[in-house]
Design an enzyme around this catalytic site. Sequence first.
Site, PDB file in Angstrom:
ATOM      1  N   LYS A 111     -12.094  -1.931  41.932  1.00 56.40           N
ATOM      2  CA  LYS A 111     -12.165  -3.186  41.148  1.00 56.40           C
ATOM      3  C   LYS A 111     -13.590  -3.666  41.170  1.00 56.40           C
ATOM      4  O   LYS A 111     -14.130  -3.703  42.228  1.00 56.40           O
ATOM      5  CB  LYS A 111     -11.244  -4.308  41.840  1.00 56.40           C
ATOM      6  CG  LYS A 111      -9.790  -4.006  41.683  1.00 56.40           C
ATOM      7  CD  LYS A 111      -9.356  -3.938  40.180  1.00 56.40           C
ATOM      8  CE  LYS A 111      -7.825  -3.847  40.172  1.00 56.40           C
ATOM      9  NZ  LYS A 111      -7.274  -4.136  38.692  1.00 56.40           N
ATOM     10  N   ASP A 142     -12.357  -0.444  37.526  1.00 52.44           N
ATOM     11  CA  ASP A 142     -11.593  -1.471  36.604  1.00 52.44           C
ATOM     12  C   ASP A 142     -12.267  -2.704  36.419  1.00 52.44           C
ATOM     13  O   ASP A 142     -12.368  -3.335  37.539  1.00 52.44           O
ATOM     14  CB  ASP A 142     -10.126  -1.250  37.330  1.00 52.44           C
ATOM     15  CG  ASP A 142      -9.231  -1.983  36.568  1.00 52.44           C
ATOM     16  OD1 ASP A 142      -9.630  -2.705  35.369  1.00 52.44           O
ATOM     17  OD2 ASP A 142      -8.114  -2.449  36.940  1.00 52.44           O
ATOM     18  N   GLU A 168     -12.172   1.301  33.214  1.00 49.16           N
ATOM     19  CA  GLU A 168     -11.094   0.942  32.966  1.00 49.16           C
ATOM     20  C   GLU A 168     -11.137  -0.321  32.142  1.00 49.16           C
ATOM     21  O   GLU A 168     -11.616  -1.225  33.165  1.00 49.16           O
ATOM     22  CB  GLU A 168      -9.941   1.095  33.961  1.00 49.16           C
ATOM     23  CG  GLU A 168      -8.530   0.368  33.579  1.00 49.16           C
ATOM     24  CD  GLU A 168      -7.409   0.658  34.700  1.00 49.16           C
ATOM     25  OE1 GLU A 168      -6.679  -0.321  34.748  1.00 49.16           O
ATOM     26  OE2 GLU A 168      -7.410   1.753  35.425  1.00 49.16           O
ATOM     27  N   ASP A 196      -6.869  -0.485  29.126  1.00 54.03           N
ATOM     28  CA  ASP A 196      -5.444  -0.825  29.880  1.00 54.03           C
ATOM     29  C   ASP A 196      -4.934  -2.188  29.152  1.00 54.03           C
ATOM     30  O   ASP A 196      -3.855  -2.293  28.683  1.00 54.03           O
ATOM     31  CB  ASP A 196      -6.030  -1.253  31.456  1.00 54.03           C
ATOM     32  CG  ASP A 196      -4.733  -1.806  32.281  1.00 54.03           C
ATOM     33  OD1 ASP A 196      -3.579  -1.865  31.888  1.00 54.03           O
ATOM     34  OD2 ASP A 196      -4.895  -2.100  33.271  1.00 54.03           O
ATOM     35  N   LYS A 220       1.666   1.078  31.935  1.00 53.90           N
ATOM     36  CA  LYS A 220       2.462   0.372  33.080  1.00 53.90           C
ATOM     37  C   LYS A 220       4.066   0.299  32.310  1.00 53.90           C
ATOM     38  O   LYS A 220       3.992  -0.287  31.216  1.00 53.90           O
ATOM     39  CB  LYS A 220       1.749  -0.849  33.372  1.00 53.90           C
ATOM     40  CG  LYS A 220       0.196  -0.527  33.763  1.00 53.90           C
ATOM     41  CD  LYS A 220      -0.169  -1.933  34.545  1.00 53.90           C
ATOM     42  CE  LYS A 220      -1.772  -1.572  35.085  1.00 53.90           C
ATOM     43  NZ  LYS A 220      -2.416  -2.773  35.230  1.00 53.90           N
TER      44      LYS A 220
END
Length: 338
Positions: A111, A142, A168, A196, A220
């Site tokens: 992250k 991400d 991402e 995403d 997801k």
Amino acid sequence: MPSPTPPPLGDLLDALSVVSIPLRTRFRGVTHREAALLRGPAGWGEFAPFLEYPPAEASRWLAAAVEAAWVGWPDPVRDEVPVNATVPAVAAGDVAGVLARFDGCTTAKVKVAETGQTLADDVARVSEVRRVMGPAARVRVDANGGWSVAEAVTALTALGRCDLEYAEQPCRTVEELAELRVALARRHVDVPVAADESIRKATDPVRVARLHAADLVVVKVAPLGGVRAALAVVEACGLPAVVSSALDTSVGIRAGVALAASLPRLDHACGLGTVALLEGDVAQDSCVPRRGAIGIREVTADPELLDRWAAPPDRVDRWRTRLADCHAELVASARMGA
């Protein structure tokens, strides 16, 4: 995509258990993960949209839970799914301890762009992940849409020195992602872009492919409305896919495994190891990576663990209301599609 008519609301409420599980490390501003679990004739499903999501968006998560518990999933084409480690926006000194929770993983998602932190913090964290995992590992970052195009170019130029697999959702909008890909290419910064939020929160997720805004897509199960709905999005985009999770318990992770196991093509490790970020779980045999992968198996919520992590009564009432609101959205959607 119109949803099938869900089971009656009373059946869903009767099948409901709500848990609140602490996180090991604060993640995206969350310290406890609340999830509503449904037990149906096909098994267990998880309904756990984040608390800020309105019914129209959260209803997709209910559709995914109903698919899992009342319908089941498509047949898999592989027996196990490779999984990445997930490193929250921790200090560089905490990286090794986080990575130690992910048995055998050779890919890590890190992250970055956390509010209140700097690019120097991100560089230190990602550099430490690379140091700990070694040169052969795959490392991805991400940003959750946290950068402008200019900020993303600067950040990925610096972070790219750590040999990134991809970035991402570096920017918020599809248009910004498309602009960023051009800007990176002009500067010879070889960092692929993955979409995403531009997939899972979009009314038209295929715009990412039409605008050439990404090199691959992150999908997801819950935000897209189930395994079958996610498979349709991947097929329509025509891009390589990575399956990820949303701080799920093992029940939710099992749905992600079902999606990854059903994809015709799977070139990247999937972000399905996030049970390791929780202090507890609802299954005795948690759905966590072993030797870097999760095998296909059934996951059952354990009554003792449901009791141990049971949410307070006022939170249960809140989830019952959310479920009712989302059920109404699904019923309306089914009627419109009839």
